[in-house]
Write an enzyme that holds these catalytic residues in place. Structure first.
Site, PDB file in Angstrom:
ATOM      1  N   ASP A   1     -10.569  -4.642 -18.599  1.00  0.00           N
ATOM      2  CA  ASP A   1     -10.850  -5.617 -19.664  1.00  0.00           C
ATOM      3  C   ASP A   1      -9.540  -6.032 -20.347  1.00  0.00           C
ATOM      4  O   ASP A   1      -8.925  -5.247 -21.066  1.00  0.00           O
ATOM      5  CB  ASP A   1     -11.811  -4.955 -20.667  1.00  0.00           C
ATOM      6  CG  ASP A   1     -12.120  -5.850 -21.854  1.00  0.00           C
ATOM      7  OD1 ASP A   1     -11.597  -6.990 -21.928  1.00  0.00           O
ATOM      8  OD2 ASP A   1     -12.879  -5.393 -22.737  1.00  0.00           O
TER       9      ASP A   1
ATOM     10  N   HIS B   1       0.808  -1.220   0.000  1.00  0.00           N
ATOM     11  CA  HIS B   1       0.000   0.000   0.000  1.00  0.00           C
ATOM     12  C   HIS B   1       0.843   1.273   0.000  1.00  0.00           C
ATOM     13  O   HIS B   1       0.366   2.342  -0.388  1.00  0.00           O
ATOM     14  CB  HIS B   1      -0.940  -0.024   1.214  1.00  0.00           C
ATOM     15  CG  HIS B   1      -2.234   0.714   1.014  1.00  0.00           C
ATOM     16  ND1 HIS B   1      -2.339   1.836   0.235  1.00  0.00           N
ATOM     17  CD2 HIS B   1      -3.472   0.480   1.499  1.00  0.00           C
ATOM     18  CE1 HIS B   1      -3.594   2.268   0.252  1.00  0.00           C
ATOM     19  NE2 HIS B   1      -4.303   1.453   1.003  1.00  0.00           N
TER      20      HIS B   1
END
Ligand SMILES: *[C@@H]1O[C@H](CO)[C@@H](O)[C@H](O)[C@H]1NC(C)=O
Ligand SMILES: *[C@@H]1O[C@H](CO)[C@@H](O)[C@H](O)[C@H]1NC(C)=O
Length: 466
Positions: free
Chosen positions: A390, A167
């Site tokens: 995608d 993170h």
């Protein structure tokens, strides 16, 4: 409401040896400092997320592992700091040494179909530890790879893209910007449509640093009542944990709106409403001492709060934490609008000045984490963009976090429920079993209040319960 956990689904995952994927072309060797927001102690952990893809007839003959592995190497040319290793300098200041060593990548196959995961794909996912294998030594060491990715082919031709990132390198929006770039290149783009921007100095402390705002999350509670709860079985690590996801569709959101008829509370968002509601249910479920102080900590994306705004393409941590706090008793015995008011006020405090003051505080106080006592985090992932990634196989059937952080934080994940045939938000929650029972009971009883009369009746019973 909550889907049954598919604990019964068992499958086998065959993994290849983990490999390091380096940038496809040589990249600059340099030492790049993280911002004073990035390197706070509270971000030195890894967040797993996951994307599930269906079989796509138009991709027949193409191997998702191969497509993603190649795209990853090409994308790392643009995002070469992610292929480096973190170094810690004086006073805990982190820099990334752009060594180009690469990120960890695992190729795998599972003898399971997407359909077997159930009609609604939502956390908790069975055998997740198989879908994102924790390579020994890959987590928690200062010079370990910054990113771990596992692509698992499924029997049906679908696949799972699971990943874990440190993170300190990026927030959810930054991570999705990177994964979206991998997806674009997998669909044969030459370069990411949004060029990555490093510019971490933009979120460094001022010189000299000066704390100008109140940052409640870094204050230690001096409330004595808190210590009395230490023997509460809810907090013992012995109690088993239950994982569940809760779906909030249009009907649930209207039920919550009915709880707040007060026009004074106008201008709240769905996030505010859900945060207030979850915080209150959770506090009821934990059976705390009424005098104990409880806090909810929220992430606010500050990219647009800067003037001029942070550059498009900035992929570092650009969110601020803000905290609402109350005694447990007041939170539970007041109508929902009490919690809502606290949440709204805490969020309203986050401005550009707040973010500057936060960076200054982190530097002045030596990059502290915040005390974890009686605090629950709610993080909004609705706009992070998981749903749009995608790789050529279409949009994911599920995209978001792999689950909640047990007893510590939940996420709002955008979700299309096939069972309900509607769009909404899914919230994974993990609590000790008894607390989970009380949590879901309270949640369902509020969501079942079908008119103003029943809301009024509910509000008068909670008052008298004190
Ligand atoms: C993330 O990076 C920080 C800084 O190097 C390190 O302290 C921490 O252990 C890392 N966390 C994990 C889980 O790898
Ligand atoms: C909001 O900021 C003001 C001024 O710094 C402070 O007094 C107040 O406690 C803050 N409220 C919250 C909920 O953070």
């Amino acid at each position: 409401m909550a889907a049954p956990a598919l604990a019964s689904l068992v499958f086998t995952v065959r993994r290849r040896e983990p490999e390091l994927i380096a940038p496809a072309n040589p990249t600059p060797r340099e030492l790049k400092q993280l911002s004073d927001i990035d390197d706070q102690a509270g971000l030195r952990f890894q967040i797993p997320s996951v994307l599930f893809y269906r079989h796509s007839p138009s991709m027949n003959g193409r191997d998702p592992v191969r497509v993603i592995r190649e795209a990853l190497a090409k994308t790392l040319v643009f995002y070469y700091p992610l292929a480096g290793r973190l170094r810690e300098g004086p006073a805990g200041k982190l820099s990334v040494d752009c060594t180009g060593e690469g990120v960890l990548f695992i190729e795998a196959d599972a003898d399971v179909t997407l359909e077997q995961f159930g009609e609604d794909l939502q956390p908790p996912f069975p055998c997740f530890e198989q879908l994102l294998y924790d390579v020994p030594g890959s987590g928690g060491i200062i010079d370990s790879p910054l990113l771990l990715i596992q692509v698992t082919r499924l029997k049906c031709g679908g696949f799972i893209f699971a990943n874990r990132v440190n993170h300190t390198m990026c927030d959810a929006a930054g991570l999705i910007q990177f994964i979206t770039a991998v997806a674009e290149i997998a669909r044969s783009a030459c370069a990411p449509s949004v060029p990555p921007v490093w510019r971490r100095e933009l979120l460094n402390a001022r010189n000299p640093p000066r704390i100008t705002c109140t940052h409640h999350e870094f204050e230690l509670s001096t409330n004595e009542a808190n210590t009395k709860d230490i023997t509460n079985p809810t907090f013992t690590t012995l109690s088993l944990e239950a994982h569940r996801s809760f779906f909030f569709g249009p009907a649930e959101v209207s039920a919550l709106q009915r709880m707040v008829p007060d026009p004074q509370q106008e201008g709240y968002s769905t996030f505010d409403l859900l945060t207030a509601f979850l915080w209150r249910c959770l506090t009821i479920a934990l059976h705390l001492n009424p005098e104990a102080e409880v806090r909810v900590i929220m992430n606010v994306n500050t990219r647009s709060k800067f003037n001029p705004p942070l550059p498009t393409g900035y992929y570092g941590n650009a969110f601020a934490y803000t905290t609402a706090h109350s005694t447990a008793g007041k939170l539970c015995s007041n109508p929902l609008e009490y919690a809502l008011g606290l949440v709204k006020r805490a969020k309203g405090n986050v401005t550009e000045e707040y973010m500057r003051s936060l960076a200054d505080l982190l530097v002045i106080r030596g990059r502290p984490g915040f005390p974890m006592d009686r605090i629950y985090g709610i993080s909004d992932l609705r706009y992070a963009g998981f749903g749009g990634v995608d790789f050529g196989w279409g949009k994911p059937a599920y995209g978001g976090v792999a689950g909640s952080i047990p007893s510590m934080a939940s996420f709002l994940v955008p979700f299309k429920s096939n069972v309900r045939g509607e769009k909404g938000i899914v919230v994974p929650v993990c609590l000790p079993i008894h607390a989970m029972e009380r949590f879901s009971k309270e949640l369902e009883s509020v969501l079942n209040l079908s008119d103003i009369k029943s809301v009024q009746k509910y509000n008068s019973t909670i008052k008298s319960a004190l």
